[in-house]
Design an enzyme around this catalytic site. Structure first.
Site, PDB file in Angstrom:
ATOM      1  CE  LYS A  11      10.605  10.464  -2.474  1.00 38.09           C
ATOM      2  NZ  LYS A  11      10.292  11.882  -2.468  1.00 38.09           N
ATOM      3  NE  ARG A  45     -12.570   2.872  -1.328  1.00 39.48           N
ATOM      4  CZ  ARG A  45     -12.950   3.318  -0.129  1.00 39.48           C
ATOM      5  NH1 ARG A  45     -13.894   2.687   0.548  1.00 39.48           N
ATOM      6  NH2 ARG A  45     -12.377   4.391   0.394  1.00 39.48           N
ATOM      7  NE  ARG A  70      13.836   9.213   0.735  1.00 45.65           N
ATOM      8  CZ  ARG A  70      14.087  10.373   0.134  1.00 45.65           C
ATOM      9  NH1 ARG A  70      14.368  11.452   0.853  1.00 45.65           N
ATOM     10  NH2 ARG A  70      14.060  10.471  -1.173  1.00 45.65           N
ATOM     11  CE1 TYR A 116       6.282   9.955  -2.878  1.00 44.38           C
ATOM     12  CE2 TYR A 116       7.820  10.363  -4.669  1.00 44.38           C
ATOM     13  CZ  TYR A 116       7.057  10.823  -3.621  1.00 44.38           C
ATOM     14  OH  TYR A 116       7.088  12.149  -3.295  1.00 44.38           O
ATOM     15  CG  HIS A 120     -10.634   1.731   4.936  1.00 40.18           C
ATOM     16  ND1 HIS A 120     -11.871   1.678   4.345  1.00 40.18           N
ATOM     17  CD2 HIS A 120     -10.273   3.037   4.921  1.00 40.18           C
ATOM     18  CE1 HIS A 120     -12.247   2.891   3.986  1.00 40.18           C
ATOM     19  NE2 HIS A 120     -11.295   3.745   4.322  1.00 40.18           N
ATOM     20  CD  GLU A 142       9.232  17.974   4.048  1.00 36.90           C
ATOM     21  OE1 GLU A 142      10.330  17.557   3.672  1.00 36.90           O
ATOM     22  OE2 GLU A 142       8.308  17.215   4.402  1.00 36.90           O
TER      23      GLU A 142
END
Ligand SMILES: Cc1ncc(COP(=O)(O)O)c(C=O)c1O
Length: 287
Positions: free
Chosen positions: A150, A104, A55, A36, A106, A182
């Site tokens: 991110k 589902r 980014r 995101y 992986h 951070e």
């Protein structure tokens, strides 16, 4: 009159946020298999748009999700969201997941599965920072080893942030092996004898668009800026501590783990740099 429903972007169309329907098999929902970006907008104009899109493209590349849009399409999508939501000051949230498969598993899905693209706007905080500054606490950094991506898989950040709230703090500063990484949702800058320091880029931290811009502006103000490791002891003895994020600009931390930072008041370097940073925003938007 009720406020108009916010308009979102979902897989190729603008629509009311309330009408967006995501499959329960979407890999963002099942695995946090998504990245995101959050882009601040002032007076209807995106701020630091290129670094944010750089980014986003990098995050997509690192997790091997095919970029569903050209740069021009991303810009049009962002501007469309801003315009349809009335402009002003807001944050554009963009998310791209690996898509929804038929079950589902992986493994990456087969080539026909398209990434899911979602965009929405959220209010951006434009309040004057608390004149007292914010309280922060330190906690162990329990996140994964690729915090430079991110990713929407933010469980460790969520738990740390909630701990901060329960401790009456506005942010939690994360520590790994005795070194500051951070904040749970922010980068950290410290000031020592007028010099700005942030930890070097690497897999342990998100490369912050705000800190990059702050360093550029601070250098233009004649200040020295360095990328250096920051031990907990160094953090504790800093003259000033700031947190930086697209939706919070730069905010002074004046209490760390219950002890005052420097004088316990927002420091003179923060006052100078945050004013210059606000003046660099579209329309010189100040909080
Ligand atoms: C973990 C983390 N680090 C750093 C930042 C700051 O990045 P930026 O300045 O690009 O918003 C954020 C922003 O949300 C974040 O979530």
């Amino acid at each position: 009159m009720a406020p108009p429903l916010p308009i979102a972007w979902f897989n190729g169309s603008f629509m009311p946020l309330a009408d967006v329907r995501v499959s329960p098999l979407d890999r963002a929902f099942l695995f946090g298999d998504a990245v995101y970006e959050v882009i601040p907008v002032y007076g209807g104009e995106p701020f630091l748009l290129d670094p944010h899109l750089d980014r986003l493209e990098r995050s997509l590349g690192e997790v091997r999700i095919g970029n569903p849009h050209s740069r021009a399409e991303w810009v049009a999508l962002i501007r469309g969201l801003v315009q349809r939501n009335g402009g002003g000051n807001l944050a554009v949230y963009l998310q791209v997941s690996r898509g929804a498969d038929t079950g589902r598993d992986h493994f990456f899905p087969a080539g026909h599965v398209r990434p899911t693209v979602f965009g929405m706007v959220t209010p951006i905080s434009m309040q004057q920072p608390d004149p007292q500054g914010i309280r922060a606490i330190t906690r162990p950094d329990q996140r994964w080893g690729r915090c430079d991506i991110k990713s929407t898989a933010l469980l460790a950040n969520v738990l740390a942030r909630e701990e901060a709230r329960e401790a009456g703090a506005g942010e939690v500063l994360l520590v790994r092996n005795g070194q500051l990484t951070e904040g749970s949702a922010s980068s950290v800058i410290i000031v020592e004898a007028g010099v700005l320091v942030r930890r070097p880029a690497g897999p342990e931290v998100l490369p912050g668009t705000t800190t990059d811009a702050v360093f550029t502006i601070a250098r233009q103000c004649g200040l020295t800026c360095r990328d250096e490791p920051i031990s907990v002891e160094r953090l504790q003895s800093a003259d000033e501590i700031w947190i930086a994020a697209a939706t919070r600009s730069i905010a002074p931390v004046t209490m760390l783990d219950g002890r005052p930072v420097g004088s316990g008041r927002p420091g003179p370097v923060w006052l100078k740099v945050s004013a210059a940073f606000d003046a660099s925003k579209p329309g010189g938007a100040s909080p």
